[in-house]
Write a protein that holds these residues in place. Structure first.
Motif, PDB file in Angstrom:
ATOM      1  N   LYS A 219      13.103  -7.974   3.286  1.00 30.21           N
ATOM      2  CA  LYS A 219      13.539  -8.315   4.637  1.00 30.21           C
ATOM      3  C   LYS A 219      12.420  -8.144   5.673  1.00 30.21           C
ATOM      4  O   LYS A 219      12.522  -8.646   6.781  1.00 30.21           O
ATOM      5  N   LEU A 220      11.381  -7.425   5.289  1.00 28.93           N
ATOM      6  CA  LEU A 220      10.267  -7.194   6.217  1.00 28.93           C
ATOM      7  C   LEU A 220       9.469  -8.483   6.404  1.00 28.93           C
ATOM      8  O   LEU A 220       9.331  -9.286   5.483  1.00 28.93           O
ATOM      9  N   GLU A 221       8.923  -8.626   7.614  1.00 27.85           N
ATOM     10  CA  GLU A 221       8.263  -9.893   7.936  1.00 27.85           C
ATOM     11  C   GLU A 221       6.741  -9.817   7.946  1.00 27.85           C
ATOM     12  O   GLU A 221       6.068 -10.698   7.435  1.00 27.85           O
ATOM     13  N   THR A 222       6.187  -8.782   8.516  1.00 25.42           N
ATOM     14  CA  THR A 222       4.732  -8.747   8.676  1.00 25.42           C
ATOM     15  C   THR A 222       4.069  -7.982   7.527  1.00 25.42           C
ATOM     16  O   THR A 222       4.660  -7.061   6.947  1.00 25.42           O
ATOM     17  N   PRO A 223       2.835  -8.349   7.211  1.00 27.83           N
ATOM     18  CA  PRO A 223       2.089  -7.629   6.171  1.00 27.83           C
ATOM     19  C   PRO A 223       1.904  -6.145   6.506  1.00 27.83           C
ATOM     20  O   PRO A 223       1.926  -5.297   5.622  1.00 27.83           O
ATOM     21  N   LEU A 224       1.752  -5.825   7.770  1.00 29.04           N
ATOM     22  CA  LEU A 224       1.575  -4.428   8.180  1.00 29.04           C
ATOM     23  C   LEU A 224       2.849  -3.625   7.900  1.00 29.04           C
ATOM     24  O   LEU A 224       2.779  -2.501   7.387  1.00 29.04           O
ATOM     25  N   GLN A 225       4.000  -4.210   8.239  1.00 30.48           N
ATOM     26  CA  GLN A 225       5.277  -3.539   7.955  1.00 30.48           C
ATOM     27  C   GLN A 225       5.430  -3.315   6.441  1.00 30.48           C
ATOM     28  O   GLN A 225       5.854  -2.244   6.002  1.00 30.48           O
ATOM     29  N   LYS A 226       5.080  -4.335   5.676  1.00 28.46           N
ATOM     30  CA  LYS A 226       5.200  -4.239   4.210  1.00 28.46           C
ATOM     31  C   LYS A 226       4.268  -3.161   3.653  1.00 28.46           C
ATOM     32  O   LYS A 226       4.655  -2.392   2.774  1.00 28.46           O
ATOM     33  N   LYS A 227       3.062  -3.106   4.174  1.00 30.16           N
ATOM     34  CA  LYS A 227       2.101  -2.107   3.694  1.00 30.16           C
ATOM     35  C   LYS A 227       2.583  -0.691   3.992  1.00 30.16           C
ATOM     36  O   LYS A 227       2.564   0.186   3.117  1.00 30.16           O
ATOM     37  N   LYS A 228       3.035  -0.446   5.227  1.00 27.61           N
ATOM     38  CA  LYS A 228       3.545   0.880   5.600  1.00 27.61           C
ATOM     39  C   LYS A 228       4.768   1.234   4.760  1.00 27.61           C
ATOM     40  O   LYS A 228       4.929   2.373   4.314  1.00 27.61           O
ATOM     41  N   PHE A 229       5.625   0.264   4.567  1.00 27.18           N
ATOM     42  CA  PHE A 229       6.839   0.484   3.773  1.00 27.18           C
ATOM     43  C   PHE A 229       6.470   0.858   2.333  1.00 27.18           C
ATOM     44  O   PHE A 229       7.033   1.797   1.764  1.00 27.18           O
ATOM     45  N   GLN A 230       5.534   0.138   1.765  1.00 31.29           N
ATOM     46  CA  GLN A 230       5.091   0.434   0.392  1.00 31.29           C
ATOM     47  C   GLN A 230       4.529   1.844   0.286  1.00 31.29           C
ATOM     48  O   GLN A 230       4.830   2.569  -0.667  1.00 31.29           O
ATOM     49  N   GLU A 231       3.719   2.239   1.244  1.00 28.40           N
ATOM     50  CA  GLU A 231       3.145   3.582   1.224  1.00 28.40           C
ATOM     51  C   GLU A 231       4.230   4.645   1.286  1.00 28.40           C
ATOM     52  O   GLU A 231       4.179   5.651   0.576  1.00 28.40           O
ATOM     53  N   THR A 232       5.220   4.408   2.167  1.00 28.65           N
ATOM     54  CA  THR A 232       6.326   5.363   2.303  1.00 28.65           C
ATOM     55  C   THR A 232       7.125   5.458   1.008  1.00 28.65           C
ATOM     56  O   THR A 232       7.428   6.552   0.531  1.00 28.65           O
ATOM     57  N   VAL A 233       7.447   4.299   0.441  1.00 29.80           N
ATOM     58  CA  VAL A 233       8.251   4.272  -0.793  1.00 29.80           C
ATOM     59  C   VAL A 233       7.473   4.895  -1.950  1.00 29.80           C
ATOM     60  O   VAL A 233       8.051   5.635  -2.763  1.00 29.80           O
ATOM     61  N   GLN A 234       6.180   4.639  -2.029  1.00 29.64           N
ATOM     62  CA  GLN A 234       5.371   5.240  -3.095  1.00 29.64           C
ATOM     63  C   GLN A 234       5.387   6.762  -3.004  1.00 29.64           C
ATOM     64  O   GLN A 234       5.517   7.447  -4.019  1.00 29.64           O
TER      65      GLN A 234
END
Length: 158
Positions: free
Chosen positions: A78-93
């Motif tokens: 559901k995330l739109e921007t690459p920055l949001q996706k990157k931060k989200f991935q780091e948090t989930v990891q």
């Protein structure tokens, strides 16, 4: 005679040592007369009710992690921007590392509990049957005393 060519005194010494060793073997052998017992650990673990319950608990925790990952994947999509996706991935990891460590700790603790319970009852049976040692059934080609069924029965009584 074996000692024909040897010095008589030397021959007597050797024969005495051989007799001493044979005598010791005769006296020591009864110490190991109890025998060898063996356990089919896979059979025991799969028929031990507590172990089955523990496996269900472990599988349940594993399913919780899978559900968590699916939910996070849906959020990620559901995330739109690459920055949001990157931060989200780091948090989930980071969260996953914590969850994996907790899961592995839980699994190891539960598996150790099962092992200790099986070991305690197996040791009692070993002593009752006057067995010298218990080994895994995979190491037995012939002979020995299989205590797997007795062990399962006793474990499930507790």
């Amino acid at each position: 005679m074996v000692c024909m060519d040897m010095d008589t005194k030397f021959c007597e010494v050797i024969m005495k040592k051989v007799l001493l060793i044979l005598s010791l073997l005769i006296f020591i052998t009864p110490c190991f007369a109890g025998g060898v017992g063996y356990i089919n650990y896979e059979k025991v673990a799969s028929n031990y009710l507590y172990a089955k319950n523990v496996m269900q608990q472990i599988e349940s925790k594993g399913r919780e992690i899978e559900q968590y990952l699916r939910a996070k994947e849906a959020e990620f999509n559901k995330l739109e921007t690459p920055l949001q996706k990157k931060k989200f991935q780091e948090t989930v990891q980071a969260e996953m590392k914590t969850k994996e460590a907790a899961f592995n700790n839980f699994r190891e603790k539960k598996e150790e509990e099962v092992y200790k319970r099986i070991y305690a009852v197996a040791e009692k049976i070993r002593l009752e049957k006057n067995l010298d040692v218990l080994i895994d059934a995979r190491g037995v080609f012939s002979g020995g005393v299989d205590i797997s069924d007795t062990l399962i029965q006793r474990l499930n009584q507790n």
